[in-house]
Write an enzyme that holds these catalytic residues in place. Structure first.
Site, PDB file in Angstrom:
ATOM      1  N   TRP A 180       0.806  -1.226   0.000  1.00  0.00           N
ATOM      2  CA  TRP A 180       0.000   0.000   0.000  1.00  0.00           C
ATOM      3  C   TRP A 180       0.834   1.268   0.000  1.00  0.00           C
ATOM      4  CZ3 TRP A 180       1.626   2.622   4.197  1.00  0.00           C
ATOM      5  CH2 TRP A 180       2.016   1.905   5.328  1.00  0.00           C
ATOM      6  N   ASN A 181       2.103   1.200   0.391  1.00  0.00           N
ATOM      7  CA  ASN A 181       2.836   2.447   0.619  1.00  0.00           C
ATOM      8  C   ASN A 181       3.277   3.138  -0.674  1.00  0.00           C
ATOM      9  OD1 ASN A 181       4.631   0.227   0.338  1.00  0.00           O
ATOM     10  ND2 ASN A 181       6.290   1.406   1.253  1.00  0.00           N
ATOM     11  N   LYS A 202      -2.000  -8.563  -7.550  1.00  0.00           N
ATOM     12  CA  LYS A 202      -2.870  -8.428  -6.383  1.00  0.00           C
ATOM     13  C   LYS A 202      -2.400  -7.206  -5.586  1.00  0.00           C
ATOM     14  CE  LYS A 202      -4.521  -9.004  -2.137  1.00  0.00           C
ATOM     15  NZ  LYS A 202      -4.323  -7.956  -1.121  1.00  0.00           N
ATOM     16  N   GLU A 235      10.909  -8.453  -1.568  1.00  0.00           N
ATOM     17  CA  GLU A 235      11.487  -7.283  -0.890  1.00  0.00           C
ATOM     18  C   GLU A 235      10.729  -7.110   0.412  1.00  0.00           C
ATOM     19  OE1 GLU A 235      11.095  -2.790  -0.717  1.00  0.00           O
ATOM     20  OE2 GLU A 235      11.940  -3.174  -2.705  1.00  0.00           O
ATOM     21  N   CYS A 281      10.178   1.433   2.602  1.00  0.00           N
ATOM     22  CA  CYS A 281      11.036   0.316   2.999  1.00  0.00           C
ATOM     23  C   CYS A 281      12.497   0.731   3.080  1.00  0.00           C
ATOM     24  CB  CYS A 281      10.861  -0.846   2.038  1.00  0.00           C
ATOM     25  SG  CYS A 281      11.156  -0.420   0.300  1.00  0.00           S
ATOM     26  N   GLU A 332      11.318  -2.498  12.748  1.00  0.00           N
ATOM     27  CA  GLU A 332      10.948  -1.478  11.779  1.00  0.00           C
ATOM     28  C   GLU A 332       9.694  -0.751  12.264  1.00  0.00           C
ATOM     29  OE1 GLU A 332      10.576  -1.306   6.955  1.00  0.00           O
ATOM     30  OE2 GLU A 332       9.560  -2.942   7.978  1.00  0.00           O
TER      31      GLU A 332
END
Length: 568
Positions: A197-198, A221, A294, A328, A426
């Site tokens: 989503w980011n 997707k 990733e 990320c 994170e």
């Protein structure tokens, strides 16, 4: 209504009304692009998740189920998309597989031309795409622009380089002159792309486009929070000339659609959390298909004592707070040599406090919103647990519902214990931890004290020293005097993670060939290789070993000569 309460289904979608180039009808039309395995037998019932859809069933799956989509900037419902099931996924992959056969036979240059035209269309439709990015993610327009630019950049690289990367390659044969070896590259078939989503545009296309260039079909997707971006891009790919069914979008819950997709495709590309990535890799392994992942990162940024602290502080602000830290590649752990610590911290806090917050469709704000209440809670929990353990909040540390329901101030922490959650996990939000270290060796040791190894940054006045330090940091990409764009933007170079940060690489030739099966074709010019019939075996063996020894000496001499003349 409090900022974290579930939004009412009857609220007027002001976020959509504020988007200059979007409408409810446009989003409904995009949802209709998701194809069903069978037509809906009836409109959604009044107690179904999509019952409040004013289109009276737009976006409904075969059983009427839908997923509502909300705008982070206001928490309002802006539309719904089908909640696909396993049958929907299987049907999409079947259509894709049928279309892929002809696409594989299409010359690589023609495939590349379609992708090049698609890049032009993205630029032509940039304003609508920027509006959509902001609507779905709550990010600032400045961040949306950064994301959007990435797509045509990748298209240009693929148009220029993919045909050559996929061309047959001559390699050294077992007996040079008597045998040849040629490597060919064939598409794997159907690639499943599970995107987050980011960065919904960039991270779907960074995986899908090289797969298409390599002759594959793609079933994408997108995250259920941000489905519309992939649907617009599917539309533009068709306009660019991509044949029907080669790129399809399936929407739905990850727990339902993800496993069904992995079970049906020939390679899966996933971007997301390390925890989910392990599950994806395990399932792909059971199916004996390739996967590229990733995953998470708790990225270090190192400031050496000779760095220009003002420049490093400006760069660190971008490295830490782009997209409100929901990146990320974002730096979260900052290690600063003691000689530069105090001036750097002062400059970093000053630059951080100058950042502006907002979600408007203009360029006034630096940072936008977090994606949802869960992400806001994670950020607050990390900061508060550190504060309770004695950390100092140099700036920020405050939820800002006056700006938007999920906005959180960019935050700088010091005096954080090494085992604190915010230092080890994170955060994926606008939070940076700054720690002094005695020297560069200590900075490298601290940077490497993590299971993650995605991205890192080194700041110094001595670029050669910076590159030397970069070689010691266990990350897939390391930037010198930049936060992340120097490596991410180098689309001819591989990008990916070490350790818990993933498997495989995107970008560069590696990012294209991950979607190809290599085949080696060996040709003998002298018939079958082996012991000859007309020469005594012991003579042949002695001659073969003598020739091998002579060949090794010749090769060694050639290598030394190259070294002397600077060719190695």
């Amino acid at each position: 209504m409090s900022p974290t309460d579930p939004p009412s289904q009857t609220d007027t979608p002001a976020a959509l009304a504020d988007a200059p180039r979007l409408s409810t009808r446009r989003l409904d039309d995009l949802a209709e692009r998701v194809r069903r395995s069978a037509p809906a037998s009836s409109p959604a019932s009044t107690d179904s998740p999509g019952a409040s859809d004013p289109s009276g069933g737009s976006g409904a799956s075969a059983d009427g189920a839908t997923i509502d989509v909300f705008a982070p900037a206001t928490t309002e419902r802006i539309g719904s998309v089908p909640a696909c099931d396993g049958a929907d996924v299987a049907a999409a992959v079947e259509r894709a597989r049928a279309a892929q056969a002809a696409w594989e036979e299409t010359p690589a240059t023609e495939r590349a031309a379609v992708i090049d035209r698609f890049g032009d269309l993205v630029l032509d439709h940039r304003e609508e795409l920027l509006d959509l990015l902001q609507l779905e993610t709550g990010k600032s327009r400045r961040t949306a622009v950064e994301e959007l630019f990435d797509v045509p950049t990748g298209c240009g690289y693929l148009a220029d380089e993919a045909p050559g990367v996929l061309a047959d390659e001559r390699r050294r044969g077992v007996v040079p002159g008597l045998t040849t070896a040629t490597v060919t590259y064939d598409p794997v078939g159907v690639v499943g792309v599970i995107s987050p989503w980011n960065y919904p545009l960039t991270l779907s296309m960074a995986d899908a486009l090289p797969a298409l260039a390599a002759g594959n079909a793609v079933v994408c997707k997108p995250d259920e929070k941000t489905p519309y971006g992939a649907l617009v891009l599917s539309e533009l790919l068709e306009v660019a000339g991509l044949p029907d069914d080669l790129f399809q979008v399936v929407t739905g819950e990850g727990s339902t659609v993800g496993p069904a997709l992995i079970d049906a495709v020939d390679h899966v590309a996933f971007t997301g959390s390390t925890e989910t990535g392990r599950t994806v890799a395990e399932r792909a392994g059971r199916n004996l298909i390739g996967c590229s992942l990733e995953l998470g990162g708790n990225n270090p940024l190192v400031v050496l004592g000779d760095a220009d602290v003002d420049e490093a502080a400006r760069g660190a602000v971008d490295a830490c707070f782009s997209n409100a830290g929901q990146l990320c590649l974002s730096a979260e752990r900052l290690y600063v040599e003691e000689s530069a610590y105090e001036p750097f911290l002062a400059a970093f806090v000053r630059e951080t406090e100058a950042l502006s917050l907002g979600t408007g469709y203009d360029y006034d704000a630096d940072l936008g919103s977090l994606i949802d209440a869960d992400q806001l809670d994670r950020v607050r929990d990390h900061v508060e647990s550190a504060r309770e353990a004695g950390a100092t909040v140099e700036t920020g540390g405050t939820h800002r519902p006056d700006v938007a329901p999920y906005c959180y101030e960019p935050t700088v922490l010091t005096d954080v214990e090494p085992d604190a959650t915010v230092a080890c996990e994170e955060t994926f939000g606008p939070v940076a931890v700054v720690t002094p270290v005695p020297d560069a060796a200590a900075a490298v040791a601290a940077a490497n004290d993590s299971p993650y190894g995605l991205n890192a940054s080194v700041w110094t006045a001595d670029r050669e020293r910076g590159a030397a330090v970069a070689r010691e940091i266990d990350c897939g990409t390391v930037n010198v005097n930049d936060g992340f764009l120097a490596t991410w933007g180098a689309v001819d170079a591989p990008m990916g993670g070490f350790g818990d940060s993933g498997l495989g690489r995107r970008h560069g030739p590696e990012g294209i060939r991950r979607y190809a099966e290599s085949r080696t074709i060996g040709v003998s010019r002298v018939g079958p290789l082996g012991f000859p019939d007309r020469i005594p075996t012991d003579w042949f063996v002695r001659g073969a070993f003598a020739a091998t020894a002579l060949g090794r000496k010749a090769s060694r001499g050639a290598r030394r000569l190259k070294e002397r003349v600077g060719l190695r």
